[in-house]
Every structure is written in C-alpha cells, then in structure tokens.
Scaffold this motif. Sequence first.
Motif, PDB file in Angstrom:
ATOM      1  N   LYS A   1      -5.222  -2.664   7.012  1.00  0.00           N
ATOM      2  CA  LYS A   1      -4.154  -1.759   6.597  1.00  0.00           C
ATOM      3  C   LYS A   1      -3.264  -1.439   7.799  1.00  0.00           C
ATOM      4  O   LYS A   1      -3.743  -1.017   8.850  1.00  0.00           O
TER       5      LYS A   1
ATOM      6  N   ARG B   1      -1.132  -4.199   3.594  1.00  0.00           N
ATOM      7  CA  ARG B   1      -2.299  -4.888   4.133  1.00  0.00           C
ATOM      8  C   ARG B   1      -1.899  -6.297   4.520  1.00  0.00           C
ATOM      9  O   ARG B   1      -1.116  -6.941   3.821  1.00  0.00           O
TER      10      ARG B   1
ATOM     11  N   GLU C   1       0.838  -1.200   0.000  1.00  0.00           N
ATOM     12  CA  GLU C   1       0.000   0.000   0.000  1.00  0.00           C
ATOM     13  C   GLU C   1       0.873   1.252   0.000  1.00  0.00           C
ATOM     14  O   GLU C   1       0.361   2.350   0.136  1.00  0.00           O
TER      15      GLU C   1
END
Length: 141
Positions: A118, A112, A93
């Motif tokens: 997350k 993630r 991410e």
Amino acid sequence: MYSHTTIGTNDLTRARGFYDAVLAPLGLEVRFSDDTMIGWGQPGGRPQFLVVRPFDGRKPSPGNGSMIALLAPRRSLVDACYAAAMGNGGTDEGAPGLRPHYHADYYGAYFRDPEGNKICIVSHHAEEALVKARNHPHMSA
C-alpha cells in the motif's frame, strides 16, 4: 532520522516499470540497480525508496496495516502519480482528493503496487491559488 524505505518483490522488472512511472512525477530517479534491488532517490542523492528481492528467498508480502507515504509538493503531482499507478498495474485504495479529517490541506491518493504494497502519495500544501485568495486583503472568506 529517516534513511530509506524498503519493500519486497520477486519481479524486479515489473517493479521497475511500475515505480519508474509512479515516482517520475516526484522527480525521483533510479540511483542504484542490480539483480537483487532497485533504489530510487532525488537526482544526485542516495537511494531512499528501495524495492528488493526478500533476502530469505521467500515470497514477499505486504504488512497488514503497513503503508508507505511519499510526499508531493503539489496536488497535481499526487494526481499524476496516482494516474501512473492505475495505468501500470496498481489497484485503487482511494482516489486523489482532500482528506480534511487529517487536516484542511491534506490531499492524498492511495493505491497498491502489483505486489500488494500500500502506497500513499500526499501533499500537505494548500494550492497556490487558494493561498493567494486567502491572503488577499480584498477577498472575503
């Protein structure tokens, strides 16, 4: 004020392997584990990061806009946690790097976990070599 963070999973075995690898560079170890949850924390401390089977028995789901940010005392540990996440089923991410739009020394990585939660690993500290250079009387900016 902060006590602990809890995220959900229905696969505690997978979560244990993932977070054992990701949290090891931060010095966090399993402080508690049973068939419903696993808790990591500082050696000798209480669990502060918990992965649990949802108490309602339904599928776990990450929150939209939710993120857990864990503090690293050095940038190299941000890199190590991110590498462990990528090597253990995590998804990218945001690779490790400076995020100067937050502040000059914000160095973070985002990923993630296998359930889709997350996670951010962040260091707010300038690197030691940079601090020494900034504070040296003969160095110019």
